[in-house]
Motif scaffolding. Sequence first.
Motif, PDB file in Angstrom:
ATOM      1  N   VAL A 247      20.485  80.445  76.439  1.00  0.00           N
ATOM      2  CA  VAL A 247      19.194  78.991  76.436  1.00  0.00           C
ATOM      3  C   VAL A 247      18.456  79.593  75.676  1.00  0.00           C
ATOM      4  O   VAL A 247      17.356  80.171  76.031  1.00  0.00           O
ATOM      5  CB  VAL A 247      19.006  77.863  77.307  1.00  0.00           C
ATOM      6  CG1 VAL A 247      18.280  77.394  77.730  1.00  0.00           C
ATOM      7  CG2 VAL A 247      20.310  78.114  78.283  1.00  0.00           C
ATOM      8  N   SER A 248      18.335  78.062  74.774  1.00  0.00           N
ATOM      9  CA  SER A 248      16.453  79.174  73.526  1.00  0.00           C
ATOM     10  C   SER A 248      15.717  77.271  73.544  1.00  0.00           C
ATOM     11  O   SER A 248      16.175  76.631  74.285  1.00  0.00           O
ATOM     12  CB  SER A 248      17.110  79.217  71.842  1.00  0.00           C
ATOM     13  OG  SER A 248      17.896  78.377  71.838  1.00  0.00           O
TER      14      SER A 248
ATOM     15  N   THR B 268      15.065  73.246  80.386  1.00  0.00           N
ATOM     16  CA  THR B 268      16.307  73.191  79.484  1.00  0.00           C
ATOM     17  C   THR B 268      18.124  73.749  80.470  1.00  0.00           C
ATOM     18  O   THR B 268      18.699  72.695  81.073  1.00  0.00           O
ATOM     19  CB  THR B 268      16.793  73.643  78.744  1.00  0.00           C
ATOM     20  OG1 THR B 268      15.731  73.528  77.997  1.00  0.00           O
ATOM     21  CG2 THR B 268      18.064  73.827  77.607  1.00  0.00           C
TER      22      THR B 268
ATOM     23  N   GLU C 215      25.232  79.843  70.903  1.00  0.00           N
ATOM     24  CA  GLU C 215      24.135  80.907  70.403  1.00  0.00           C
ATOM     25  C   GLU C 215      24.337  81.627  71.224  1.00  0.00           C
ATOM     26  O   GLU C 215      23.680  83.102  70.906  1.00  0.00           O
ATOM     27  CB  GLU C 215      22.851  80.055  70.772  1.00  0.00           C
ATOM     28  CG  GLU C 215      21.677  80.516  70.309  1.00  0.00           C
ATOM     29  CD  GLU C 215      20.221  80.358  70.062  1.00  0.00           C
ATOM     30  OE1 GLU C 215      19.169  80.472  70.202  1.00  0.00           O
ATOM     31  OE2 GLU C 215      20.250  78.573  70.527  1.00  0.00           O
TER      32      GLU C 215
ATOM     33  N   THR D 189      17.434  74.261  72.115  1.00  0.00           N
ATOM     34  CA  THR D 189      18.944  74.394  72.522  1.00  0.00           C
ATOM     35  C   THR D 189      18.350  72.455  73.090  1.00  0.00           C
ATOM     36  O   THR D 189      19.516  72.035  72.647  1.00  0.00           O
ATOM     37  CB  THR D 189      19.306  74.879  73.987  1.00  0.00           C
ATOM     38  OG1 THR D 189      18.896  76.426  73.777  1.00  0.00           O
ATOM     39  CG2 THR D 189      19.917  74.111  74.142  1.00  0.00           C
TER      40      THR D 189
ATOM     41  N   LEU E 292      26.189  73.948  72.771  1.00  0.00           N
ATOM     42  CA  LEU E 292      25.150  74.499  72.043  1.00  0.00           C
ATOM     43  C   LEU E 292      24.610  76.129  72.530  1.00  0.00           C
ATOM     44  O   LEU E 292      24.634  76.840  71.510  1.00  0.00           O
ATOM     45  CB  LEU E 292      23.938  73.576  71.774  1.00  0.00           C
ATOM     46  CG  LEU E 292      24.494  72.307  71.366  1.00  0.00           C
ATOM     47  CD1 LEU E 292      22.990  72.094  71.312  1.00  0.00           C
ATOM     48  CD2 LEU E 292      24.646  72.464  69.664  1.00  0.00           C
ATOM     49  N   ALA E 293      24.298  75.969  74.028  1.00  0.00           N
ATOM     50  CA  ALA E 293      24.313  77.796  74.339  1.00  0.00           C
ATOM     51  C   ALA E 293      25.367  78.463  74.622  1.00  0.00           C
ATOM     52  O   ALA E 293      24.729  79.384  74.036  1.00  0.00           O
ATOM     53  CB  ALA E 293      23.367  77.176  75.903  1.00  0.00           C
TER      54      ALA E 293
ATOM     55  N   ASP F 195      17.939  70.716  69.649  1.00  0.00           N
ATOM     56  CA  ASP F 195      19.401  70.384  68.859  1.00  0.00           C
ATOM     57  C   ASP F 195      20.466  68.805  69.147  1.00  0.00           C
ATOM     58  O   ASP F 195      20.597  68.386  68.780  1.00  0.00           O
ATOM     59  CB  ASP F 195      20.319  71.901  68.745  1.00  0.00           C
ATOM     60  CG  ASP F 195      19.619  72.749  67.742  1.00  0.00           C
ATOM     61  OD1 ASP F 195      18.205  72.237  66.970  1.00  0.00           O
ATOM     62  OD2 ASP F 195      19.092  73.942  67.712  1.00  0.00           O
TER      63      ASP F 195
ATOM     64  N   MET G 212      24.150  70.332  75.695  1.00  0.00           N
ATOM     65  CA  MET G 212      22.986  71.757  75.565  1.00  0.00           C
ATOM     66  C   MET G 212      24.124  72.321  76.399  1.00  0.00           C
ATOM     67  O   MET G 212      23.823  74.008  75.940  1.00  0.00           O
ATOM     68  CB  MET G 212      22.313  71.505  76.565  1.00  0.00           C
ATOM     69  CG  MET G 212      21.052  70.750  75.932  1.00  0.00           C
ATOM     70  SD  MET G 212      19.437  70.255  77.785  1.00  0.00           S
ATOM     71  CE  MET G 212      20.149  69.268  78.415  1.00  0.00           C
TER      72      MET G 212
END
Length: 316
Positions: free
Chosen positions: A216-217, A194, A213, A220, A209-210, A223, A206
């Motif tokens: 980075v998971s 990712t 949150e 990520t 979203l990271a 989603d 991404m």
Amino acid sequence: MYNIGIDLGGTNIVASVVDENYRMVATGKTATNAPRSPEEIFDDIAAVCREALDKAGLTLGDIASVGLGTPGTVNEYGVIEFANNLGFNNVPARDMLAERLGEMPIFIENDANCAAIGEAYAGCGNGAKNFVAVTLGTGVGSGIIVDGKIVNGVNCAGGECGHMVIVLDGEPCTCGRKGCWEAYASATALIRQTKKAMEADPSSVMHELAKAEGKVSGRTAFDAMRRGDIAAINVVDNYIKYVACGLINIVNALQPEIICVGGGICNEGETLMKPLRRFVQAERYSIHSKIQTRIVKAELGNDAGIIGASLLAVAK
């Protein structure tokens, strides 16, 4: 009668009293605080066992057997030969537990194998005699059951499917090899994939979203994929292909009744499982067989190892 199942982890030690219906009646828990001496850790293991017994209103006299699941390699004499995250080398685990709990049937097994036993007997396996459990976590853990018994191999280190190579001279693995399944299919690998895609595409969703949150998971890319992000779609598609490659290898080598897939990534549910089944169906060797391996999601979560440890008297 009841059994005690123990999960010795790098973070916590958990012990539960488990009844004949595989139900965890009562639980004791403490921090592992590794690295420490084996003596200190086994003192705490005995203490959490007694805590669980006290909560259940039982005594050691009510216990038929004790099973311990541990990281690392365990030999037939109940010795933990090596567990790097605990700093263990040739620790006589069975004898140390007997000294603290008294003479009774005591069984020691690798934690991934315990999870496989738990799922096979009490979870998604429904008592399957030929069963493989795969956990997609920091690494790729696995346990193999053939004819109802765990496969340990000649040196008690068998069943490490995560370290079969799927890409020759590929990504380095923590085991020292290159191209291992673990280096492509673990949650750690997904996060690395990712991040690489994010570096290549600064406009990817991404990044947003990271940032929200705070990291980075493993979620990520999934989603972002659901929001139509092309870079994320490519990450997820490639990751699922890597996971499927290993599953197909297992199917072709062992032809188990069921392969159970667990780990946090499995919270994606059918978003992950449906394409995995499609790849396996398309590429399995046994294309004409009426009976085919089923690919299913794990059911027991973190309880699988404890329940499996409590069943070692049956499965060993």
